[in-house]
Design an enzyme around this catalytic site. Structure first.
Site, PDB file in Angstrom:
ATOM      1  N   ASP A 197      10.859   8.127  -4.442  1.00  0.00           N
ATOM      2  CA  ASP A 197      10.170   7.996  -3.039  1.00  0.00           C
ATOM      3  C   ASP A 197      10.492   9.237  -2.154  1.00  0.00           C
ATOM      4  O   ASP A 197      11.612   9.895  -2.598  1.00  0.00           O
ATOM      5  CB  ASP A 197      10.423   6.784  -2.463  1.00  0.00           C
ATOM      6  CG  ASP A 197       9.352   6.096  -1.606  1.00  0.00           C
ATOM      7  OD1 ASP A 197       8.477   7.023  -1.405  1.00  0.00           O
ATOM      8  OD2 ASP A 197       9.349   5.052  -1.139  1.00  0.00           O
TER       9      ASP A 197
ATOM     10  N   ASP B 233       0.296   3.704  -0.114  1.00  0.00           N
ATOM     11  CA  ASP B 233       0.976   2.470   0.434  1.00  0.00           C
ATOM     12  C   ASP B 233      -0.142   1.570   0.710  1.00  0.00           C
ATOM     13  O   ASP B 233       0.311   0.352   0.801  1.00  0.00           O
ATOM     14  CB  ASP B 233       1.890   2.761   1.722  1.00  0.00           C
ATOM     15  CG  ASP B 233       3.080   3.511   1.165  1.00  0.00           C
ATOM     16  OD1 ASP B 233       3.728   3.307   0.161  1.00  0.00           O
ATOM     17  OD2 ASP B 233       3.875   3.962   2.387  1.00  0.00           O
TER      18      ASP B 233
END
Length: 752
Positions: free
Chosen positions: A480, A550
């Site tokens: 990430d 997301d």
């Protein structure tokens, strides 16, 4: 496939028999762009560029009397500032004497089979039989600067890659102020401009507008590709559609600040320039040093946007993605994030895994919260080797072994590029975070960015992450990156190099990714950057798939995945089903609709499947089994867009997969809001064998909710029905009349 230099007319021709790229040397070595398009049987290059006098267009000194030759109207291969071309330059530099005027002329060229790797940069790859490369060396007339323009044409895909190597031949430093990867000039402005814009949780929306006079720019100055703009640009004829018309696409193998600009001048010519963003960019080039620009990937198609995308998909899969997972089927993944966030224990994750494996899941991923004292997202980033013993008393290995005992693979979340102010790492090394003197650093998500321009910082990251990954038999890593770059500076460099740091940071990202992924070649890595902040070919050179966004809402994902597919094949897209109401937009949609949308890529779940009612668990098990049956076609087949959520009513989307051998076809259709007495949608398929017969193997759709829904749907089951290929392509197939919002449909066929 060939690259030919014609000594008589001083022209270069690159062709693979389907596309053709032509350049020509003018006068004292000016390199002009003549043609890029469909391969031609013959070409009268003598008449290709029409020269005439233009008021206000400066002429080189030796041709001042002729007045018909000017760099301001010459279509150029690599435009520079200062010598009469007032359009966007690809290269700007401050020379040792303080001046900024550049004048590049041809010096030499070389043609060879295959292609070379780029220094310090990811790039495409090819065997000697797959590609041919032309390198043209240009020299600045004052003699201190050399620019090597590199062109590679591929045999198996209609792609030309370009980059430039800029070398200081002088004794004194030169300051590069802009170093783009390419210039591409067109003799017309009668084209549309296609770009991809977005924001966090709503990435890669398609925007198509007519070209306008002046300069139009899509760019990022955030230190990454960005949610806001994609490093991609396409120009097409105004009549171009999904399947017809000419289109020229360009994307970058790059993950940092970029600029994709077009300029239409007063003479109706169009220039495209793409590369590293020149805003706040400077690179000090000392004697004998070379700066290499990122690789640009050019595609031309006569078959519309679909043809462009098919070329990009094949190129990414065959010449960008590499390693053992390149052609490996991707597992069904279940991630703990939206199921547990940071509130978990070893036992709770094992239960979470048992429930998922029982329904068919193959890979269980532990997300954030396993290290340091990280119960919230305000601490511990960087403290990777400090395990949270309270949550994982038996370590990563203990949990990993228990997941393996269930028959599943195990994955782990990391965010190596960041550091929390509240961390042991930052307390020990505050100078390791990007920052500038006499300024308090700005925070985003309670974190700073580590200074990856520094070797010591990169070494720490590689050592600590490798220590964690070697501590257990980990199968997968979610990498990430959750914030943009601010306060860009480094305490390890002098004042003359501070404007290099944003670029050096990206070089540092590539360095640590290369070292870590090479240390664990069998591990499946998935890139994530707050979702889709860094979905680009640069990252895909190290990690074969990327978390697309997301936002997992099925309605939003139709646009996100549709726009992403303009460049990237579905196998590179992480696509998951999440719980409802959706965590990003609060919308509730049927499980089947979420599944059909999410199965259009590397498929998984962002939810605790064990908390679903038994009926929904049975539905999930059925869905996972179906995905496993169809995933080879979804992950490795050809992808076709049929209906755009950005056009028409913006209420419908349709796309289709066809297996590489043509034997399996999967059709997906989405209609978001139900209309009273709605039209029956007929879809015509593409890419089929007109002479073949196709049998329906699966037919799935939502049940109607309307109070007047009749029983006729129960009889409209297509399984076992057969259709001819020409019928499916020219007449089409009807979608069911389902009276409810957020309806989705799946029909699969087998060629008999």
């Amino acid at each position: 496939m060939s690259i030919i230099f014609n000594e008589q007319d001083k022209s270069f021709t690159l062709t693979n028999g389907r596309i053709q790229y032509v350049m020509q040397l003018f006068l004292e070595g000016y390199l002009g762009h003549i043609y890029f398009g469909k391969a031609l049987k013959s070409f009268n290059i003598k008449r290709a560029f029409y020269q005439t006098e233009r008021e206000g267009a400066p002429n080189p000194a030796k041709h001042a009397d002729a007045r018909i030759f000017s760099l301001d109207v010459l279509p150029q291969e690599y435009s520079v500032y200062g010598s009469g071309d007032f359009r966007i330059p690809a290269l700007e530099a401050t020379l040792a004497n303080g001046t900024t005027t550049l004048d590049l002329r041809y010096h030499s060229h070389e043609i060879f089979s295959g292609k070379k790797d780029l220094a310090n940069l990811p790039s495409s790859y090819a065997n000697n039989d797959d590609a041919t490369t032309l390198e043209i060396t240009m020299r600045e007339v004052a003699g201190d600067l050399e620019v090597v323009l590199s062109y590679t044409i591929f045999n198996d895909v209609d792609v030309i890659t370009r980059h430039a190597r800029i070398k200081n031949l002088g004794q004194d430093p030169i300051a590069l102020r802009k170093a783009a990867s390419l210039t591409l000039d067109f003799p017309t402005d009668e084209m549309d401009r296609i770009s991809l814009w977005g924001k966090h949780a709503f990435e890669r929306n398609i925007e198509r507008t007519p070209l306008n006079h002046g300069i139009e720019i899509a760019a990022s100055s955030r230190g990454a590709t960005s949610h806001q703009h994609q490093n991609f640009l396409a120009l097409c004829d105004r009549t171009t559609t999904e399947f017809t018309g000419d289109v020229w696409g360009c994307s970058l193998v790059w993950s940092g600040n970029f600029e994709a600009a077009t300029e239409v001048n007063s003479f109706g010519n169009t220039r495209m320039v793409m590369g590293i963003n020149g805003f706040d960019f400077k690179w000090m080039l000392n004697h004998d040093e070379t700066f290499t620009t990122p690789e640009a990937v050019l595609v031309f198609s006569t078959d519309g946007l679909n043809g462009m995308s098919q070329n990009y998909h094949r190129f990414v899969q065959d010449h960008i993605v590499r390693g053992v997972h390149k052609n490996a089927v991707r597992p069904v993944l279940v991630n703990s994030w939206e199921a547990a966030y940071m509130n978990f224990t070893e036992d709770s994750i094992v239960k979470f895994a048992k429930d998922a494996v029982k329904l068919g899941a193959e890979l269980i991923v532990l997300d954030d919260g396993w290290f340091g004292v990280r119960d919230k997202d305000n601490c511990s980033l960087g403290d990777w080797t400090i395990l949270n013993q309270k949550k994982l008393p038996n370590g990563i290995k203990g949990l990993c072994d228990r997941i393996h005992d269930l028959g599943a693979k195990f994955g782990l979340w990391v965010e190596p590029e960041m550091v929390s102010p509240d961390s042991e790492l930052f307390r020990a090394h505050p100078d390791w975070a990007i920052g500038v003197p006499n300024h308090e650093r700005y925070q985003q998500r309670c974190q700073y960015v580590l200074d990856l321009s520094r070797q010591d910082v990169r070494d720490y990251i590689v050592e600590s992450i490798c220590q964690v990954l070697a501590s257990a038999d980990i199968d997968y890593v979610k990498w990430d990156m959750n914030r943009n770059l601010t306060d860009i500076g480094s305490f390890a460099y002098g004042k003359e190099q501070q404007q290099e740091i944003a670029t050096r940071f990206v070089f540092g990202v590539y360095d640590i990714m290369k070292r870590i992924t090479e240390a664990f070649p069998n591990m499946l890595f998935e890139s994530c950057a707050g979702g889709g902040r860094r979905f680009d070919m640069g990252i895909l050179c190290y990690m074969p798939q990327t978390w697309t966004s997301d936002n997992t809402d099925e309605v939003c994902r139709q646009k996100i995945q549709y726009g992403t597919s303009l460049i990237f094949p579905p196998i590179t897209m992480g696509c998951h089903v999440s719980a409802c109401p959706n965590h990003q937009v609060g919308r509730s949609t049927p499980m089947l609709s979420r599944f059909i949308c999410a199965m259009s890529g590397s498929f998984g779940y962002e939810m605790d499947l064990g908390k679903l009612p038994e009926a929904e668990q049975a539905e999930v098990a059925q869905h996972i089994a179906l995905y496993k049956e169809l995933r080879n076609t979804i992950q490795f087949g050809n992808f076709y867009r049929l209906m755009s959520p950005f056009e028409g009513t913006q209420n419908e989307t349709a796309w289709q997969f066809v297996s590489k051998d043509g034997n399996e076809v999967i059709l997906m259709y989405f209609r978001n809001l139900c209309q009273p007495q709605g039209n029956i949608r007929k879809l015509r398929l593409v890419g089929l064998d007109e002479n073949a017969t196709y049998e329906v193997t699966h037919h799935m759709y939502n049940q109607s909710l309307a109070c007047n829904a009749l029983d006729y749907l129960c009889n409209y089951k297509l399984e076992g029905d057969t259709f001819s290929g020409d019928e499916l392509m020219h007449f089409g197939v009807n979608m069911d009349k389902v009276d409810r919002d957020f309806a989705a449909y799946l029909i699969s066929f087998k060629r008999k």
